[in-house]
Design a protein around this motif. Sequence first.
Motif, PDB file in Angstrom:
ATOM      1  N   LYS A 475       9.696  -1.294   3.649  1.00  0.00           N
ATOM      2  CA  LYS A 475       8.300  -1.626   3.903  1.00  0.00           C
ATOM      3  C   LYS A 475       8.037  -1.419   5.392  1.00  0.00           C
ATOM      4  CE  LYS A 475       4.927  -5.385   4.036  1.00  0.00           C
ATOM      5  NZ  LYS A 475       4.698  -6.851   3.912  1.00  0.00           N
ATOM      6  N   ILE A 476       7.038  -0.577   5.690  1.00  0.00           N
ATOM      7  CA  ILE A 476       6.660  -0.310   7.076  1.00  0.00           C
ATOM      8  C   ILE A 476       5.342  -1.008   7.357  1.00  0.00           C
ATOM      9  CG2 ILE A 476       6.030   1.450   8.754  1.00  0.00           C
ATOM     10  CD1 ILE A 476       7.819   3.400   7.344  1.00  0.00           C
ATOM     11  N   SER A 477       5.323  -1.882   8.366  1.00  0.00           N
ATOM     12  CA  SER A 477       4.088  -2.537   8.792  1.00  0.00           C
ATOM     13  C   SER A 477       3.624  -1.878  10.078  1.00  0.00           C
ATOM     14  CB  SER A 477       4.314  -4.032   9.015  1.00  0.00           C
ATOM     15  OG  SER A 477       4.735  -4.657   7.815  1.00  0.00           O
ATOM     16  N   PHE A 478       2.352  -1.559  10.141  1.00  0.00           N
ATOM     17  CA  PHE A 478       1.809  -0.855  11.303  1.00  0.00           C
ATOM     18  C   PHE A 478       1.301  -1.852  12.332  1.00  0.00           C
ATOM     19  CE2 PHE A 478       0.661   1.905   7.544  1.00  0.00           C
ATOM     20  CZ  PHE A 478       1.829   2.647   7.621  1.00  0.00           C
ATOM     21  N   VAL A 487      -1.689   8.074   6.416  1.00  0.00           N
ATOM     22  CA  VAL A 487      -0.444   7.330   6.207  1.00  0.00           C
ATOM     23  C   VAL A 487       0.321   7.898   5.015  1.00  0.00           C
ATOM     24  CG1 VAL A 487       0.495   5.113   5.438  1.00  0.00           C
ATOM     25  CG2 VAL A 487      -1.188   5.193   7.283  1.00  0.00           C
ATOM     26  N   VAL A 488      -0.388   8.074   3.895  1.00  0.00           N
ATOM     27  CA  VAL A 488       0.257   8.587   2.682  1.00  0.00           C
ATOM     28  C   VAL A 488       0.799   9.987   2.919  1.00  0.00           C
ATOM     29  CG1 VAL A 488      -0.108   9.230   0.274  1.00  0.00           C
ATOM     30  CG2 VAL A 488      -1.148   7.143   1.175  1.00  0.00           C
ATOM     31  N   VAL A 500       5.364   6.668  -2.306  1.00  0.00           N
ATOM     32  CA  VAL A 500       4.740   5.959  -1.190  1.00  0.00           C
ATOM     33  C   VAL A 500       3.499   5.253  -1.716  1.00  0.00           C
ATOM     34  CG1 VAL A 500       3.606   6.171   1.045  1.00  0.00           C
ATOM     35  CG2 VAL A 500       5.586   7.608   0.512  1.00  0.00           C
ATOM     36  N   GLU A 501       3.379   3.953  -1.390  1.00  0.00           N
ATOM     37  CA  GLU A 501       2.207   3.182  -1.800  1.00  0.00           C
ATOM     38  C   GLU A 501       1.621   2.475  -0.579  1.00  0.00           C
ATOM     39  OE1 GLU A 501       3.133   0.501  -4.943  1.00  0.00           O
ATOM     40  OE2 GLU A 501       3.744   2.083  -6.352  1.00  0.00           O
ATOM     41  N   ILE A 616       7.805   2.149   0.471  1.00  0.00           N
ATOM     42  CA  ILE A 616       8.446   3.445   0.237  1.00  0.00           C
ATOM     43  C   ILE A 616       9.663   3.248  -0.652  1.00  0.00           C
ATOM     44  CG2 ILE A 616       9.454   5.503   1.281  1.00  0.00           C
ATOM     45  CD1 ILE A 616       8.128   4.757   3.895  1.00  0.00           C
ATOM     46  N   SER A 617       9.755   4.053  -1.699  1.00  0.00           N
ATOM     47  CA  SER A 617      10.972   4.148  -2.497  1.00  0.00           C
ATOM     48  C   SER A 617      11.657   5.440  -2.092  1.00  0.00           C
ATOM     49  CB  SER A 617      10.633   4.170  -3.992  1.00  0.00           C
ATOM     50  OG  SER A 617      11.785   4.434  -4.748  1.00  0.00           O
TER      51      SER A 617
END
Length: 788
Positions: A475-478, A487-488, A500-501, A616-617
């Motif tokens: 998990k990426i937090s901006f 982003v996607v 990617v979600e 992200i998977s």
Amino acid sequence: MVILRRKMLRDIGENKMSYIACVIVVIIGLMTYTSMQMARDNLFLARESFYRQYHLADGFAKVKSMPYSQVGKLKDIQGIDQVQGRLVEDVRVLGLDESKNIYLRLISLKQERPYNLNGVKLLKGSFPKGNDRSILLADKFYEAHGLSLGKPLTVIIEGKKVELKISGTGQSPEFVYAMRDGQNIFPDPEAFEVAYMPYEVMESLFAKKGTVNDITFTIKPGFKFEDVEQTLKTELEKYGMESLVAQKDQSSNAMLTEELKQLEKTSRSIPIMFLTIAAIILYIMLKRMVESQRGQIGTLKACGYRNNEILLHYLSYGLMVGLAGGVLGGVSGTALSISFTKIYQQYYNLPDLVGRFSWRYFLSGIILSAAFSLIASFQGAKSVLRLKPVEAMRPPAPAVHRRFWLEKIPGFWAFFTVQGRMAIRNMWRNKSRSFFTFIGIVFTFSMMAALWSMYDIMDIMVLDQFTRVQKYDIKISFSTPLPLSEVVRELQNVKGAKRVEPLVEVPVTLQKEHRKKDVVALGLIPDSELYTPIDKQGNRVRIPKDGMLLSEQVAGSLKAGIGDRLQVESIWARESPVYVDVVGIIPQYLGSSVYMNQDALQTLLGQGDIATSAFISMDKAQIPALKQKYYDSKYIGNLEERQQSIDLYNELMGSSRYVMWIMAAMAVVTGFAIVYNSSIITMAERERELASLRVLGMRPQEVMEVISVEQWFIGAVGILAGIPLTFAMNKALSSSMSSDLYSLPAVTTPSALLLAFIGTILAIGIAQWWVFRKVAKLNIVSVLKERE
């Protein structure tokens, strides 16, 4: 009195195992009481001392940006005493452990008054001075990584590598329990802690000259947080207020307070249960002893002993058990409290958290056990007051018994041998003793089942969250909201990325009537596969197109139900307040959030298509490359690996497992004591009968059936009755231990019931084996002698 004292010692010696078993139950009860009360006091005293000396604030607020010069004006608000403005920023640390994502929360210090609010206790080295790029580091982080004073740490600030020299280490009352956010409730000093540096250095490094983003304050005597809340909120909204919480809701203090509450509840309830069991054992033992010693009591009265002297004699049996159990329980409880305190030292940053001996709990424990024992002994022996010498020296008239209802069931007796039928009849004819054994077995089974369920509940809380709800790998937090489409597109091109979600996470304030709740709203895509909330049955919950899903904790706080309309306020919303309908309530075991369709949330906010985070998977082998690619990006605020959270949980649970084993062992010992004493009483009452069976040619194993069938029959019924009690206990535990930070599911697992079944069978089996040894050694001649 010498004669009576000798008689007491002789009687105890002849039945020493019964008394030892009873003392063990008292020891367990008092050990639980003293250990948990002392551990609680250790935590409480360390907390109060630390909070008082280093001035923990009464309120905490986060804003986007506020001029430093405006902070002092908040003192004009009626009820506010001291105010402190700070810069608080999270940064990523490089070069310590490449397998982990390591973060520090940098907090600014003003040189002239470092102890104004939320002071820092210096443990090693010195405070950073002047304009040096130095930090005062949390001591646990320092120790976890084996650092040294003067060594530089490399961090990423605004996309650039910056070296910060370690000038010293310390602890602050604000971060006694260091959590980065509500989704990570377990402290991990290797991955997250805090550090302090001069305000002048921070404002320069983060390009925030003359501003602050964090406000702490104290409240004047006679005022409460609620008295200043609304005025302060109105004042801070112009600076982009993100949150405003009282001390009681501050995450670190809330976790510590919750632990103190649980210790208080446990230290009061569990000892009472054990002491009650011990009291019942004593009651039955003394009652049986008085009945079997009628002749001796009559002789003593005939020789001139008064009722009070004889009653005191029998009370002394209970007093001996109470004092022995109280002293040994107090000593063992003190030792156990030191072990508990050492465990708490791993979780809480409290400088004065040490094991202490308390005469208060040691002596009160002895008084408590002695009182329980004396009351039980009096109830069991009070019949001596009614006995007259002539009546006492004559054996009691035999009771008249009739067939009971089980005997009337067709074919019921066919399941039992002759000895088994004798056992069933004896069980029915001694209802009080049978009921005591039944209650004891129910208690033994349900306590073990509840303990093992607690172990499984923790797995459900954490592992279900990270395997069935949170299915992402990264998990990426901006650090700032970014355009969703960019982003996607960017993350889909990362090597190894499978899915990617985007995610929208925004702080919101929900209100229903006069009730308010600050939470995080999660905006999920409709077909989300990497974050899938589930219901109590484990089924996936689809995010509705409109409306909001509440977690059970949030719904409970707001007293909200499906169909209610909530007022929503957020600094992210262009227009505030807005309104949304509640369309569902779901469980959430870690944290307390609300869920919405991502499109609906973005429409509510009016900010367009933005993303604050992304799931992200991806291939596990490509995760290091992903971290390397974005390690110095100024747009990345946090990079969280799901597997790290699972590994941390397993590591922390390893240190607490032995506590559950100890409690389970206590339950087994209690079950053994109950069954053993019941069996011994049965044997003592029926010695002549059992000896007669031996004379008639029965082997010890066959004679033992008269006792064992009764115990196994009661045991089977007790285990069955213990199953619904376990469900009730787990529901009560779930209700009492849940908080805004976490929620315990009221679950009773088959594995817990199976382990409890095995433990109960073990307790009964050990007790039966011990009694069998007595049956095998039964002296037939002496038992069958006619006593004058």
